[in-house]
Write a protein that holds these residues in place. Structure first.
Motif, PDB file in Angstrom:
ATOM      1  N   GLY A  69      43.890  36.301  -5.286  1.00 38.42           N
ATOM      2  CA  GLY A  69      44.794  36.796  -6.319  1.00 38.42           C
ATOM      3  C   GLY A  69      44.545  38.244  -6.701  1.00 38.42           C
ATOM      4  O   GLY A  69      45.117  38.735  -7.668  1.00 38.42           O
ATOM      5  N   GLY A  70      43.700  38.935  -5.925  1.00 38.99           N
ATOM      6  CA  GLY A  70      43.388  40.336  -6.235  1.00 38.99           C
ATOM      7  C   GLY A  70      44.447  41.308  -5.780  1.00 38.99           C
ATOM      8  O   GLY A  70      44.437  42.480  -6.166  1.00 38.99           O
ATOM      9  N   PHE A  71      45.352  40.850  -4.943  1.00 40.60           N
ATOM     10  CA  PHE A  71      46.543  41.634  -4.590  1.00 40.60           C
ATOM     11  C   PHE A  71      47.775  40.846  -5.021  1.00 40.60           C
ATOM     12  O   PHE A  71      47.735  39.614  -5.079  1.00 40.60           O
ATOM     13  CB  PHE A  71      46.646  41.847  -3.077  1.00 40.60           C
ATOM     14  CG  PHE A  71      45.699  42.863  -2.506  1.00 40.60           C
ATOM     15  CD1 PHE A  71      45.537  44.116  -3.088  1.00 40.60           C
ATOM     16  CD2 PHE A  71      44.972  42.581  -1.350  1.00 40.60           C
ATOM     17  CE1 PHE A  71      44.676  45.054  -2.546  1.00 40.60           C
ATOM     18  CE2 PHE A  71      44.115  43.512  -0.799  1.00 40.60           C
ATOM     19  CZ  PHE A  71      43.954  44.757  -1.398  1.00 40.60           C
ATOM     20  N   GLY A  72      48.843  41.542  -5.277  1.00 37.72           N
ATOM     21  CA  GLY A  72      50.119  40.872  -5.529  1.00 37.72           C
ATOM     22  C   GLY A  72      50.555  40.875  -6.979  1.00 37.72           C
ATOM     23  O   GLY A  72      51.683  40.503  -7.284  1.00 37.72           O
ATOM     24  N   LYS A  73      49.676  41.335  -7.874  1.00 43.70           N
ATOM     25  CA  LYS A  73      50.016  41.284  -9.310  1.00 43.70           C
ATOM     26  C   LYS A  73      51.210  42.187  -9.646  1.00 43.70           C
ATOM     27  O   LYS A  73      52.038  41.836 -10.484  1.00 43.70           O
ATOM     28  CB  LYS A  73      48.815  41.716 -10.147  1.00 43.70           C
ATOM     29  CG  LYS A  73      47.662  40.724 -10.147  1.00 43.70           C
ATOM     30  CD  LYS A  73      47.874  39.638 -11.179  1.00 43.70           C
ATOM     31  CE  LYS A  73      46.669  38.773 -11.460  1.00 43.70           C
ATOM     32  NZ  LYS A  73      45.760  38.478 -10.386  1.00 43.70           N
ATOM     33  N   THR A  74      51.298  43.351  -8.991  1.00 47.35           N
ATOM     34  CA  THR A  74      52.390  44.269  -9.334  1.00 47.35           C
ATOM     35  C   THR A  74      53.730  43.630  -9.007  1.00 47.35           C
ATOM     36  O   THR A  74      54.688  43.752  -9.771  1.00 47.35           O
ATOM     37  CB  THR A  74      52.245  45.605  -8.586  1.00 47.35           C
ATOM     38  OG1 THR A  74      50.872  45.975  -8.560  1.00 47.35           O
ATOM     39  CG2 THR A  74      53.074  46.697  -9.234  1.00 47.35           C
ATOM     40  N   ALA A  75      53.786  42.934  -7.876  1.00 49.78           N
ATOM     41  CA  ALA A  75      55.039  42.271  -7.497  1.00 49.78           C
ATOM     42  C   ALA A  75      55.396  41.202  -8.519  1.00 49.78           C
ATOM     43  O   ALA A  75      56.564  41.026  -8.875  1.00 49.78           O
ATOM     44  CB  ALA A  75      54.905  41.651  -6.116  1.00 49.78           C
ATOM     45  N   ASN A  76      54.380  40.511  -9.014  1.00 50.05           N
ATOM     46  CA  ASN A  76      54.648  39.435  -9.977  1.00 50.05           C
ATOM     47  C   ASN A  76      55.084  39.967 -11.331  1.00 50.05           C
ATOM     48  O   ASN A  76      55.721  39.270 -12.103  1.00 50.05           O
ATOM     49  CB  ASN A  76      53.398  38.564 -10.162  1.00 50.05           C
ATOM     50  CG  ASN A  76      53.065  37.809  -8.901  1.00 50.05           C
ATOM     51  OD1 ASN A  76      53.935  37.539  -8.089  1.00 50.05           O
ATOM     52  ND2 ASN A  76      51.793  37.500  -8.711  1.00 50.05           N
TER      53      ASN A  76
END
Lengths: 380, 125
Positions: free
Chosen positions: B109-116
């Motif tokens: 979960g360390g990548f992808g937060k901006t998209a969410n």
């Protein structure tokens, strides 16, 4: 170059869905245009091809210039990524694709660069596949299309294959976006056909083992294609692991593409190639003499936070969440206008080769993620 | 010059993507199959027979009767979550397979937060 109309195929939606195209409409409004198209001639296709090739070479010179003069502050690149960018450039890390967006001026037949989508360009599936099948449906055998995207992708993956760090190439994008998944799966499809072993993992499922990135099965990620912007990745929790990774995973697009996908490249190009016929003048600070211009955030996507000025008066603007990293000021371009709307040309460069075009059309002179995709043919 | 059209196109993967995402809704009387797995690295197991929604076909034992489902309820989820007994080592879920253990231990979960966090549907440009 002009619009021509067709009698619409009543089955157009199911025809598109049968080839795997699921986002042809946004909220019931068609994003894909099936019943009109652009007809261009051979000279216009040649012009787009040659301009794309020339701009690509200019962009590569610009990257060399930025790295040599360490101009990273203009791009708001965090310092921990600088070595990674320089290393990826010096090692000639492979890049598969990019899309130049051009304004076309019909009266003097000139193309002007609006921007370069160098990191995560989408509409590849529409350009390479959907428009090819559209031509096959409406124009069997009689006409041509500036579109060898599909075979050029397979050819480029074959060329890249010996330089991949591992036998397995992972592919990743964000969850719950059919558009990104379709584009990613299309790219993976062409990589498979080039003989590359592939594996899909959503970007939020990527794991960090403490030493390297791993997939859901715990397999180390050594080479990975991402349809996810570098400028997002480098501000997320795992950003620091990109440089700590003991496997030094090979990211495609490589990190040096961050310099080209940033609109700060536009003033740099203007500085390096002043008055070039395919460039619009562009600056980091608005000069007094520039009265008709567009103010663009250096990092923004799909036409967000754009302000358009005529005689220093704001005439159009778009909403969005970008702009905190600064802006550039670009001379206002004349966009091609037909009764259906304003159009820009997207020109694909895949593995160093210009190989396909797309048209995007809007009701206003700013192209956004809602802009319609218009197919084209070349009339000999 | 490559400003000509591709002669032939063959797709291996892509039509299956849409087939999965845009399949027609099941008829109301079609049997819904249920698959579960113990953790993100385990194989899926069909547990349809443990979910008998139709009263006419409900088995005598009724509902969640299988050992697999009890295991699912009481498995270790880490971080004191779930109903597992915390005296059990959390890695007991991963067994003795080293790769599986590594997958279990990895941070995610360390990548992808901006998209969410964006309203935009695509991360493309």
């Amino acid at each position: 170059m002009h619009i021509k109309k067709l009698r619409i195929d009543p089955q157009w939606e199911s025809r598109l869905e049968s080839i795997g195209y699921g986002y042809h409409s946004i909220g019931g409004v068609p994003y894909w245009v099936d019943d009109y198209y652009y007809e261009i001639n051979n000279q216009e296709a040649d012009l787009i091809y040659n301009t794309t090739q020339e701009l690509w070479n200019m962009c590569l010179q610009a990257v060399e210039y930025i790295i040599k003069n360490k101009l990273y502050h203009l791009f708001k690149i965090p310092s921990f990524m600088i070595h990674h960018i320089e290393h990826s450039w010096e090692n000639d890390e492979p890049s598969i694709y990019g899309r130049f967006d051009f304004a076309y001026h019909n009266s003097d037949k000139t193309l002007k660069l609006l921007e370069f989508n160098a990191d995560t360009p989408t509409s590849l599936f529409e350009s390479g596949i959907v428009q090819w099948y559209w031509k096959k449906h409406y124009f069997p055998e009689l006409t041509d299309q500036f579109n060898s995207i599909h075979e050029q992708l397979i050819h480029s993956w074959r060329e890249i294959k010996p330089y991949l760090k591992a036998d397995l190439l992972h592919f990743t994008c964000a969850k719950e976006t059919l558009e990104d998944l379709t584009n990613l799966e299309y790219l993976r499809d062409t990589a498979l056909q080039a003989g590359i072993n592939t594996k899909l993992i959503y970007i939020d499922d990527i794991g960090w083992s403490g030493r390297n990135f791993v997939d859901l099965e715990g397999e180390p990620i050594q080479a990975i294609f991402k349809l996810y912007p570098w400028e997002w990745m480098i501000h997320e929790e795992f950003a620091v692991h990109i440089v700590n990774d003991i496997n030094k995973a090979q990211w495609i697009e490589p990190s040096w593409k961050m310099l080209l996908s940033n609109k700060a490249i536009l003033p740099i190009l203007w500085e390096l190639f002043p008055n070039h016929p395919n460039l619009l003048s562009a600056y980091f600070e608005k000069p007094y003499h520039l009265k008709h211009f567009v103010k663009k955030p250096i990092l923004s996507r799909e036409g967000a936070n754009i302000e358009m000025y005529y005689d220093d008066e704001l005439i159009f603007e778009t909403a969005g969440d970008y702009g905190q990293d600064g802006y550039i000021y670009q001379e206002l371009a004349n966009l091609h206008k037909e009764e259906t709307g304003f159009s820009i040309i997207g020109s694909w460069i895949i593995g160093q080769e210009p190989c396909g075009i797309s048209f995007r059309e809007s009701d206003m002179p700013i192209t956004t993620d809602k802009s319609r995709f218009i197919p084209h043919i070349i009339r000999h | 010059m490559r400003k000509k059209t591709t002669k032939h196109i063959q797709l291996v993967l892509i039509t299956s993507v849409l087939a999965t995402c845009a399949q027609a809704q099941q008829a109301p009387d079609a049997k819904q199959r249920v698959f579960m797995r113990a953790d993100s690295t385990a194989a899926y197991t069909e547990v349809t027979d443990n979910y008998k929604h139709d009263q006419n076909t409900r088995s005598g034992s009724g509902g969640m009767g299988s050992s697999l489902l009890w295991f699912m309820a009481f498995r270790h989820m880490g971080g004191m979550l779930g109903y597992a007994n915390n005296n059990l080592h959390p890695q007991s879920v991963a067994g003795t397979n080293a790769a599986k253990a590594a997958a279990f231990k990895a941070q995610r979960g360390g990548f992808g937060k901006t998209a969410n966090s964006t309203v935009k549907s695509s991360a493309g440009s």
